[in-house]
Design a protein around this motif. Structure first.
Motif, PDB file in Angstrom:
ATOM      1  N   LEU A 164      87.975  68.265  69.708  1.00 12.69           N
ATOM      2  CA  LEU A 164      86.724  68.252  68.666  1.00 12.69           C
ATOM      3  C   LEU A 164      85.628  68.971  69.488  1.00 12.69           C
ATOM      4  N   SER A 165      85.084  70.049  68.797  1.00  7.71           N
ATOM      5  CA  SER A 165      84.032  70.881  69.334  1.00  7.71           C
ATOM      6  C   SER A 165      82.670  70.901  68.544  1.00  7.71           C
ATOM      7  N   LEU A 166      81.378  70.516  69.022  1.00  5.28           N
ATOM      8  CA  LEU A 166      80.373  70.550  68.239  1.00  5.28           C
ATOM      9  C   LEU A 166      79.285  71.556  68.758  1.00  5.28           C
ATOM     10  N   MET A 167      78.895  72.624  68.036  1.00  6.61           N
ATOM     11  CA  MET A 167      77.780  73.811  68.634  1.00  6.61           C
ATOM     12  C   MET A 167      76.868  73.548  67.856  1.00  6.61           C
ATOM     13  N   THR A 168      75.509  73.462  68.271  1.00  3.09           N
ATOM     14  CA  THR A 168      74.349  73.679  67.635  1.00  3.09           C
ATOM     15  C   THR A 168      73.911  75.237  68.142  1.00  3.09           C
ATOM     16  N   CYS A 169      73.667  76.065  67.074  1.00  3.42           N
ATOM     17  CA  CYS A 169      73.633  77.328  67.486  1.00  3.42           C
ATOM     18  C   CYS A 169      72.057  77.889  67.245  1.00  3.42           C
ATOM     19  N   LYS A 170      71.390  78.424  68.194  1.00  9.00           N
ATOM     20  CA  LYS A 170      70.033  78.698  68.100  1.00  9.00           C
ATOM     21  C   LYS A 170      69.595  79.856  67.485  1.00  9.00           C
ATOM     22  N   SER A 229      74.620  88.725  52.010  1.00  2.00           N
ATOM     23  CA  SER A 229      74.468  87.905  50.618  1.00  2.00           C
ATOM     24  C   SER A 229      75.491  86.706  50.472  1.00  2.00           C
ATOM     25  N   ASN A 230      76.160  86.664  51.427  1.00  2.00           N
ATOM     26  CA  ASN A 230      77.181  85.435  51.544  1.00  2.00           C
ATOM     27  C   ASN A 230      76.359  84.327  52.044  1.00  2.00           C
ATOM     28  N   GLY A 231      77.218  83.069  51.341  1.00  2.00           N
ATOM     29  CA  GLY A 231      76.796  81.931  51.762  1.00  2.00           C
ATOM     30  C   GLY A 231      76.534  81.302  53.010  1.00  2.00           C
ATOM     31  N   SER A 232      75.746  80.183  53.116  1.00  2.00           N
ATOM     32  CA  SER A 232      75.506  79.834  54.318  1.00  2.00           C
ATOM     33  C   SER A 232      76.468  78.730  55.125  1.00  2.00           C
ATOM     34  N   ALA A 233      77.279  78.279  54.263  1.00  2.00           N
ATOM     35  CA  ALA A 233      78.478  77.387  54.836  1.00  2.00           C
ATOM     36  C   ALA A 233      79.723  77.795  54.532  1.00  2.00           C
ATOM     37  N   VAL A 234      80.755  77.793  55.618  1.00  2.00           N
ATOM     38  CA  VAL A 234      82.097  78.428  55.623  1.00  2.00           C
ATOM     39  C   VAL A 234      82.927  77.518  56.101  1.00  2.00           C
ATOM     40  N   PHE A 235      84.114  77.362  55.453  1.00  5.06           N
ATOM     41  CA  PHE A 235      85.058  76.514  55.768  1.00  5.06           C
ATOM     42  C   PHE A 235      86.679  77.168  56.101  1.00  5.06           C
ATOM     43  N   MET A 236      87.122  77.040  57.315  1.00  2.00           N
ATOM     44  CA  MET A 236      88.203  77.805  57.605  1.00  2.00           C
ATOM     45  C   MET A 236      89.477  76.825  58.030  1.00  2.00           C
ATOM     46  N   LYS A 237      90.497  77.162  57.718  1.00  6.79           N
ATOM     47  CA  LYS A 237      91.633  76.355  57.941  1.00  6.79           C
ATOM     48  C   LYS A 237      92.592  76.690  59.127  1.00  6.79           C
ATOM     49  N   PRO A 238      93.266  76.290  59.605  1.00  6.57           N
ATOM     50  CA  PRO A 238      94.229  76.550  60.871  1.00  6.57           C
ATOM     51  C   PRO A 238      95.018  77.786  60.357  1.00  6.57           C
ATOM     52  N   ARG A 239      95.246  78.537  61.228  1.00  7.28           N
ATOM     53  CA  ARG A 239      96.126  79.583  61.291  1.00  7.28           C
ATOM     54  C   ARG A 239      95.731  80.717  60.377  1.00  7.28           C
ATOM     55  N   GLN A 240      94.384  80.803  60.214  1.00  5.78           N
ATOM     56  CA  GLN A 240      93.776  81.848  59.228  1.00  5.78           C
ATOM     57  C   GLN A 240      93.217  82.695  60.295  1.00  5.78           C
ATOM     58  N   VAL A 278      84.790  86.666  65.137  1.00  3.92           N
ATOM     59  CA  VAL A 278      83.365  86.664  65.138  1.00  3.92           C
ATOM     60  C   VAL A 278      82.917  87.525  66.552  1.00  3.92           C
ATOM     61  N   ARG A 279      81.977  88.464  66.062  1.00  8.28           N
ATOM     62  CA  ARG A 279      81.453  89.035  67.239  1.00  8.28           C
ATOM     63  C   ARG A 279      80.218  89.447  67.137  1.00  8.28           C
ATOM     64  N   ASN A 280      79.423  88.943  68.199  1.00 11.07           N
ATOM     65  CA  ASN A 280      78.031  89.448  68.388  1.00 11.07           C
ATOM     66  C   ASN A 280      77.195  89.213  66.949  1.00 11.07           C
ATOM     67  N   VAL A 281      77.467  87.762  66.708  1.00  7.94           N
ATOM     68  CA  VAL A 281      76.525  87.270  65.660  1.00  7.94           C
ATOM     69  C   VAL A 281      75.287  86.592  66.161  1.00  7.94           C
ATOM     70  N   GLN A 282      74.077  87.086  65.307  1.00  3.81           N
ATOM     71  CA  GLN A 282      72.766  86.539  65.612  1.00  3.81           C
ATOM     72  C   GLN A 282      72.590  85.608  64.567  1.00  3.81           C
ATOM     73  N   PHE A 283      71.936  84.511  64.689  1.00  4.16           N
ATOM     74  CA  PHE A 283      71.457  83.887  63.504  1.00  4.16           C
ATOM     75  C   PHE A 283      69.956  83.854  63.211  1.00  4.16           C
ATOM     76  N   ALA A 284      69.927  84.008  61.785  1.00  2.00           N
ATOM     77  CA  ALA A 284      68.496  84.095  61.403  1.00  2.00           C
ATOM     78  C   ALA A 284      67.725  82.654  61.436  1.00  2.00           C
ATOM     79  N   GLU A 285      68.418  81.713  61.524  1.00  2.00           N
ATOM     80  CA  GLU A 285      67.800  80.330  61.986  1.00  2.00           C
ATOM     81  C   GLU A 285      68.972  79.329  62.409  1.00  2.00           C
ATOM     82  N   LYS A 286      68.544  78.247  63.043  1.00  2.00           N
ATOM     83  CA  LYS A 286      69.297  77.503  63.639  1.00  2.00           C
ATOM     84  C   LYS A 286      70.839  76.932  62.588  1.00  2.00           C
TER      85      LYS A 286
END
Length: 302
Positions: free
Chosen positions: A27-33, A72-83, A87-95
């Motif tokens: 289990l891994s949790l990351m709060t992205c700034k 324009s995409n949504g803010s919640a994303v769900f990904m399953k195993p082996r998909q 993710v490269r050089n992603v900058q967040f507009a907010e936390k």
């Protein structure tokens, strides 16, 4: 050939991403700034774990499935195993937050079965969840409860408590998606069944079924530029029936018409509709109508 890494463990994913090791290997949790830049893994990758992310992207590159994330995409994303994920050089507009949990973390728990029922793990990234401010508060509250348990406790109750909160996130997300199907623009919801029937009618009008066979759910989804699971879920919300059920209803409707208006026998009608075998046609007809094609024709004549 394009290089795609596969990570069997979350520990390995963290190592290759330059992150600190997770406190729990499963289990891994990351709060992205806000305004910080993140990359995950090396190049495109797959893994034996699920991902839930709540984020609003300002810039960078995210690929999931066959589509790229845009603003324009949504803010919640769900990904399953082996998909396949990138993710490269992603900058967040907010936390935001990102949660990885290995499929083994669910072993022996009811959630291991339930999670497979949530269709949104099979959506493309352009079908991400758009959540309202009040819905976002709920997501953050549940994440913070998981974070507190993750950081401060490690006993026989921890896993059960954490999984109960993950289960709540998934249940709320299911509710939010149902709301999204209803609330979003007519281009996404409200007219999907009309678009579906237009594609289906054109397919048979152009007699593609004679050379290409019956249209599949995957074919219909591609024509409508959505994932197969998203198509079925939207149709289910609009009409109470899945994409496959709509295909079957259409085919049986055409079959009924031919049975009553054509001189062809049952086998001929099956081939005329694009079925590979009369036996499959007869089984489907009986499943939907309750009687065989021959019985239906006989009863209608009498």
């Amino acid at each position: 050939m394009e290089k795609i890494n596969h990570y069997k463990s979350i520990v390995e994913l963290h190592e290759k991403s330059g992150f600190d090791p997770p406190k729990n290997p499963l289990l891994s949790l990351m709060t992205c700034k806000e305004l910080m830049t993140y990359s995950v893994g090396q190049d495109r990758f797959t893994g034996d774990f699920y991902m839930i992310a709540l984020k609003k992207i300002k810039s960078g590159h995210i690929l999931y499935g066959k589509t790229k994330y845009d603003h324009s995409n949504g803010s919640a994303v769900f990904m399953k195993p082996r998909q396949i994920i990138e993710v490269r050089n992603v900058q967040f507009a907010e936390k935001g937050f990102v949660m990885f949990f290995h499929e083994d973390y669910l072993s022996g728990h009811l959630l291991n079965v339930q999670i497979k029922k949530y269709g949104y793990f099979e959506y493309e990234i352009n079908e991400a969840l758009h959540i309202s401010p009040s819905e976002e508060v709920i997501m953050w509250e549940l994440y913070e409860k998981i974070r507190k348990e993750y950081d401060e406790n490690s006993d026989e109750f921890s896993r059960e408590i954490i999984l109960s909160h993950i289960d709540s996130i998934l249940k709320y997300s299911d509710r939010f998606y149902k709301r999204q199907f209803i609330d979003r623009s007519p281009n996404v919801s409200g007219t999907m069944v009309k678009k579906f029937m237009t594609v289906l009618n054109d397919y048979f009008k152009e007699e593609k079924h004679l050379n290409e066979g019956l249209p599949s759910v995957n074919f219909m989804a591609n024509k409508l530029a959505v994932s197969p699971r998203y198509l079925s879920d939207v149709l289910k919300q609009e009409t109470g029936k899945t994409a496959l059920e709509h295909l079957h209803i259409y085919l049986i409707g055409e079959a009924k018409n031919l049975l009553l208006s054509s001189e062809s026998n049952v086998a001929g009608i099956a081939y005329d509709l694009g079925f590979e075998s009369p036996s499959y046609f007869s089984r489907l007809f009986k499943k939907v109508v309750g009687v065989t094609p021959g019985q239906y024709k006989k009863e209608a004549v009498n």
